[in-house]
Scaffold this motif. Structure first.
Motif, PDB file in Angstrom:
ATOM      1  N   LYS A  37      11.044  29.685  16.582  1.00 58.87           N
ATOM      2  CA  LYS A  37      11.429  29.200  17.575  1.00 58.87           C
ATOM      3  C   LYS A  37      10.701  29.699  18.572  1.00 58.87           C
ATOM      4  O   LYS A  37       9.925  31.258  18.762  1.00 58.87           O
ATOM      5  N   GLU A  55      13.918  32.324  14.491  1.00 57.34           N
ATOM      6  CA  GLU A  55      14.209  33.456  15.727  1.00 57.34           C
ATOM      7  C   GLU A  55      13.481  34.572  14.987  1.00 57.34           C
ATOM      8  O   GLU A  55      13.070  34.444  13.407  1.00 57.34           O
ATOM      9  N   THR A  75      10.766  31.225  21.726  1.00 59.57           N
ATOM     10  CA  THR A  75      11.599  31.827  22.462  1.00 59.57           C
ATOM     11  C   THR A  75      12.364  32.039  24.306  1.00 59.57           C
ATOM     12  O   THR A  75      12.823  31.992  24.287  1.00 59.57           O
TER      13      THR A  75
END
Length: 218
Positions: free
Chosen positions: A136, A153, A138
């Motif tokens: 991911k 994540e 971020t």
């Protein structure tokens, strides 16, 4: 340049450590958003996300600014930690390298050039960590048209799961560089731990910017 300590941190979902020890760290300046005085705004250009599309001139300008910072700070880190030579590695971008064009990998390319200019106190390890699986992104807080922000994540162990690491890391004193350090993300902590697990003699961390507030959108 500023010094700080990265403290141990745990992934409370699994009970595993992102980082199991304290690490000496440095950063060049605060990062608080485009409007903050002295913010390293050239870092936005290195991200070069699809919604930006910076011109070649702006990208070259950013490389020049980053080069000046690296040539100033890296020798000071060497003096502070008294370890020679330092093998310089770079935290890879969140997606697999094959997803980026050359203009989106200029941060690492500029560090490589700086290391080669600085001489024998530094070993070029900028290709020692290569992302092979998407994670991911971020720093992008909102969905972006035409951009699939896929991948996991941050979790403890994500670096070892999604990157290839050189076997030359073992026994080296590593200087790990990232563009921006954000305490709550734990990507850098996990990458430091991966290097330790792979036998690095020591790991020191350096970032250009240190986030001073949350929800910084690039």
């Amino acid at each position: 340049m500023n010094s700080f300590t990265i403290l141990p941190s745990k992934d409370f979902r699994t009970g595993k450590f992102f980082l199991d020890r304290s690490i000496d760290a440095f950063y060049h300046t605060d990062f608080g958003g485009f409007q903050l005085p002295n913010n390293p705004n050239y870092l936005y250009k290195f991200k070069n996300d699809p919604h930006h599309n910076w011109s070649d001139y702006r990208l070259q300008e950013a490389q020049q600014e980053l080069m000046q910072v690296l040539l100033l700070d890296l020798p000071q880190i060497n003096i502070n930690i008294k370890k020679t030579p330092l093998t310089v590695c770079v935290v890879p971008r969140s997606k697999a390298d094959k997803n980026y064009n050359a203009n989106q990998l200029l941060f690492k390319a500029t560090i490589k050039n700086a290391v080669n200019r600085l001489g024998s106190n530094y070993i070029d390890g900028t290709d020692f960590i290569i992302r092979h699986t998407n994670t991911k992104t971020t720093h992008l807080r909102k969905p972006m048209e035409g951009f699939n922000n896929d991948g996991a994540e941050p979790y403890a162990g994500i670096s070892l799961d999604t990157c290839n690491f050189s076997n030359q890391i073992a026994g080296k004193d590593i200087l790990l560089i990232d563009d921006i350090y954000t305490k709550t993300v734990n990507i850098d902590e996990d990458m430091i731990q991966a290097l330790i697990n792979l036998g690095a003699n020591s790991v020191t961390f350096y970032a250009i910017g240190n986030t001073i507030q949350q929800n910084i959108n690039l």
